[in-house]
Scaffold this active site. Structure first.
Site, PDB file in Angstrom:
ATOM      1  N   PHE A 104     -24.644 -17.286  21.523  1.00  0.00           N
ATOM      2  CA  PHE A 104     -24.511 -17.812  23.141  1.00  0.00           C
ATOM      3  C   PHE A 104     -24.882 -19.387  23.306  1.00  0.00           C
ATOM      4  CE2 PHE A 104     -26.849 -17.488  27.128  1.00  0.00           C
ATOM      5  CZ  PHE A 104     -25.525 -17.914  28.002  1.00  0.00           C
ATOM      6  N   ASP A 139     -24.834 -18.898  10.537  1.00  0.00           N
ATOM      7  CA  ASP A 139     -24.715 -17.636  11.286  1.00  0.00           C
ATOM      8  C   ASP A 139     -24.179 -16.308  10.492  1.00  0.00           C
ATOM      9  OD1 ASP A 139     -23.937 -15.596  13.694  1.00  0.00           O
ATOM     10  OD2 ASP A 139     -24.275 -17.699  15.012  1.00  0.00           O
ATOM     11  N   THR A 181     -24.864 -10.961  15.917  1.00  0.00           N
ATOM     12  CA  THR A 181     -24.532 -11.265  17.338  1.00  0.00           C
ATOM     13  C   THR A 181     -23.691 -12.242  17.812  1.00  0.00           C
ATOM     14  OG1 THR A 181     -26.477 -12.231  17.511  1.00  0.00           O
ATOM     15  CG2 THR A 181     -26.851 -10.081  18.257  1.00  0.00           C
ATOM     16  N   TYR A 241     -41.610 -10.250  20.375  1.00  0.00           N
ATOM     17  CA  TYR A 241     -40.730 -11.177  20.490  1.00  0.00           C
ATOM     18  C   TYR A 241     -41.748 -12.584  21.114  1.00  0.00           C
ATOM     19  CZ  TYR A 241     -37.352 -14.460  22.633  1.00  0.00           C
ATOM     20  OH  TYR A 241     -36.670 -15.571  23.075  1.00  0.00           O
ATOM     21  N   LYS A 262     -42.212 -16.093  19.079  1.00  0.00           N
ATOM     22  CA  LYS A 262     -42.073 -17.342  19.648  1.00  0.00           C
ATOM     23  C   LYS A 262     -43.126 -18.314  19.788  1.00  0.00           C
ATOM     24  CE  LYS A 262     -37.564 -17.063  19.988  1.00  0.00           C
ATOM     25  NZ  LYS A 262     -36.558 -18.060  19.388  1.00  0.00           N
ATOM     26  N   GLY A 307     -43.545  -3.941  28.125  1.00  0.00           N
ATOM     27  CA  GLY A 307     -43.543  -5.338  27.574  1.00  0.00           C
ATOM     28  C   GLY A 307     -42.954  -6.306  28.494  1.00  0.00           C
TER      29      GLY A 307
HETATM   30  C1  UD1 Z   1     -34.898 -13.115  28.294  1.00  0.00           C
HETATM   31  C2  UD1 Z   1     -34.122 -13.386  26.883  1.00  0.00           C
HETATM   32  C3  UD1 Z   1     -35.222 -14.191  26.076  1.00  0.00           C
HETATM   33  C4  UD1 Z   1     -35.719 -15.274  26.354  1.00  0.00           C
HETATM   34  C5  UD1 Z   1     -36.497 -14.817  27.649  1.00  0.00           C
HETATM   35  C6  UD1 Z   1     -37.170 -16.053  28.541  1.00  0.00           C
HETATM   36  C7  UD1 Z   1     -32.229 -12.228  26.416  1.00  0.00           C
HETATM   37  C8  UD1 Z   1     -31.717 -10.934  25.967  1.00  0.00           C
HETATM   38  N1  UD1 Z   1     -33.528 -12.174  26.427  1.00  0.00           N
HETATM   39  O1  UD1 Z   1     -35.844 -12.148  28.168  1.00  0.00           O
HETATM   40  O2  UD1 Z   1     -34.490 -14.502  24.750  1.00  0.00           O
HETATM   41  O3  UD1 Z   1     -36.484 -15.863  25.501  1.00  0.00           O
HETATM   42  O4  UD1 Z   1     -35.522 -14.364  28.714  1.00  0.00           O
HETATM   43  O5  UD1 Z   1     -37.753 -15.429  29.558  1.00  0.00           O
HETATM   44  O6  UD1 Z   1     -31.439 -12.900  26.904  1.00  0.00           O
HETATM   45  N2  UD1 Z   1     -33.179  -5.816  33.369  1.00  0.00           N
HETATM   46  C9  UD1 Z   1     -32.659  -4.945  34.214  1.00  0.00           C
HETATM   47  N3  UD1 Z   1     -31.554  -4.235  33.860  1.00  0.00           N
HETATM   48  C10 UD1 Z   1     -31.009  -4.610  32.732  1.00  0.00           C
HETATM   49  C11 UD1 Z   1     -31.339  -5.427  31.988  1.00  0.00           C
HETATM   50  C12 UD1 Z   1     -32.635  -6.178  32.337  1.00  0.00           C
HETATM   51  O7  UD1 Z   1     -33.428  -4.479  35.444  1.00  0.00           O
HETATM   52  O8  UD1 Z   1     -29.907  -3.556  32.525  1.00  0.00           O
HETATM   53  C13 UD1 Z   1     -34.489  -6.819  33.574  1.00  0.00           C
HETATM   54  C14 UD1 Z   1     -35.445  -6.739  32.822  1.00  0.00           C
HETATM   55  O9  UD1 Z   1     -36.460  -5.516  32.894  1.00  0.00           O
HETATM   56  C15 UD1 Z   1     -36.213  -7.991  32.995  1.00  0.00           C
HETATM   57  C16 UD1 Z   1     -35.202  -8.900  33.882  1.00  0.00           C
HETATM   58  O10 UD1 Z   1     -34.262  -7.922  34.054  1.00  0.00           O
HETATM   59  O11 UD1 Z   1     -37.135  -7.862  33.947  1.00  0.00           O
HETATM   60  C17 UD1 Z   1     -34.719  -9.792  32.461  1.00  0.00           C
HETATM   61  O12 UD1 Z   1     -34.194  -9.032  31.358  1.00  0.00           O
HETATM   62  P1  UD1 Z   1     -33.594  -9.709  30.163  1.00  0.00           P
HETATM   63  O13 UD1 Z   1     -32.291 -10.392  30.655  1.00  0.00           O
HETATM   64  O14 UD1 Z   1     -33.375  -8.845  29.236  1.00  0.00           O
HETATM   65  O15 UD1 Z   1     -34.464 -11.089  29.930  1.00  0.00           O
HETATM   66  P2  UD1 Z   1     -35.978 -11.151  29.375  1.00  0.00           P
HETATM   67  O16 UD1 Z   1     -36.656  -9.984  28.890  1.00  0.00           O
HETATM   68  O17 UD1 Z   1     -36.762 -11.989  30.416  1.00  0.00           O
END
Ligand code: UD1
Length: 303
Positions: free
Chosen positions: A18, A37, A41, A144, A148, A271
């Protein structure tokens, strides 16, 4: 106007992914760009035809050696990016996020190549102050985030000990075109898929958790600035300085897409971080970084 590297041999790890693929697009006209790569993904359709592709695993030392031969500059975007996946597979995530990063830094040291690394705001865990500045202590709440934080420390230590030019960019939540919409992907691409298909939009927990969403084009600009800055050996928050709750995000995506999807709440994610919003003043001051795309604009153009 962002100064772009020119006439360099550049490696982008995760260059079919991405963030990496957008970065390659920004570099390829003026530089000799190589992509490493393994396409787990990363996607073939993301690959810029003017870049050279080395297909293989960054954890494999011969592949890494081949990919880094004679490079001047490395953007390290490869890694297990999903917090959730790292909770499920901590050792695999560790191999990629820490071991491979360390091997890459060693190669960069041999070559004296600058390295711009993808760090994350996940290193802060639940912060004591919002917005989060770079001075916030590290308290990661997932493998994770811990991995990082090691990457981020290694970047600084390699500059201090060996004089290697490194810059760690602590990404907040990145979104934009080409983000995959699988189970381990970013929430915006998942909500977009659900809204478009008329499926329920699945909010984890109470939906009151906040995130600072930054468009991938702004993240690319931050990387270009990091590649040319004189302020190396430093880490910078890359976000927008504004945040929304996940509930608000779900509603915005549903409204903008004109979808009739229901918003449902599921169990909280282990987490997961409750609050996140970047203080970007250091990146603005030292890198000249400035976010240009608001969440509303970004979501509208994405949908
Ligand atoms: C993301 C990034 C990570 C980055 C971090 C910085 C991804 C997959 N992960 O993690 O690489 O370092 O930001 O903050 O891009 N959620 C829902 N429903 C869903 C999916 C997610 O409610 O179907 C919520 C999650 O619980 C979370 C929020 O949305 O509270 C963001 O989730 P996600 O996009 O997975 O990102 P991070 O865990 O913050």
């Amino acid at each position: 106007m962002v100064q772009t590297p020119a006439a360099q041999t550049i490696l982008v790890t995760g260059g079919a992914g991405f963030v990496g693929s957008h970065l390659v697009d920004a570099l390829v006209d003026e530089n000799d760009v190589r992509i490493l790569d393994n396409f787990t993904t990363g996607k073939r359709e993301n690959v810029n035809e003017n870049a050279t592709v080395i297909e293989g695993d960054i954890c494999d030392s011969e592949t890494l050696e081949r990919a880094t031969a004679d490079v001047d500059l490395i953007f390290h975007e490869a890694g297990v990016v999903s917090v959730q996946q790292s909770v499920e597979e901590p050792m695999r995530a560790n191999d990629v996020n820490i071991d491979a990063t360390l091997a890459l830094l060693e190669r960069a040291r041999d070559l004296d190549a600058r390295v711009v690394l993808a760090s994350s705001c996940a290193i802060y865990g639940q912060p004591t102050d919002i917005p989060i500045s770079e001075d916030e202590s590290f308290a990661p709440s997932s493998p994770y985030g811990l991995q990082k934080s090691a990457l981020d420390h290694y970047a600084r230590i390699y500059e201090e000990l060996y004089g290697l030019e490194t810059v760690a960019l602590r990404y907040f939540n990145i979104y934009g075109p080409r983000q995959s919409s699988g189970d381990y992907s970013g929430v915006i691409s998942i909500f977009k898929r659900q809204a478009t298909n008329g499926e329920p939009i699945t909010v984890d927990g109470d939906g009151q958790q906040t995130r600072d969403f930054v468009h991938v084009d702004d993240v690319v600009r931050a990387n270009l600035l990091a590649a040319t800055t004189e302020h190396v050996g430093e880490a910078y928050n890359i976000g927008t300085g504004e945040s929304v709750t996940i509930d608000e995000l779900a509603e915005t995506i549903r409204d903008v897409s004109g979808s009739s999807s229901q918003i449902v709440h599921t169990d909280p994610r282990p987490g997961d971080i409750a609050e996140s919003e970047a203080d970007i003043s250091k990146a603005m001051e030292k890198l000249g970084y400035e976010p240009t795309i608001s969440l509303k604009e970004g979501i509208s153009s994405l949908l």
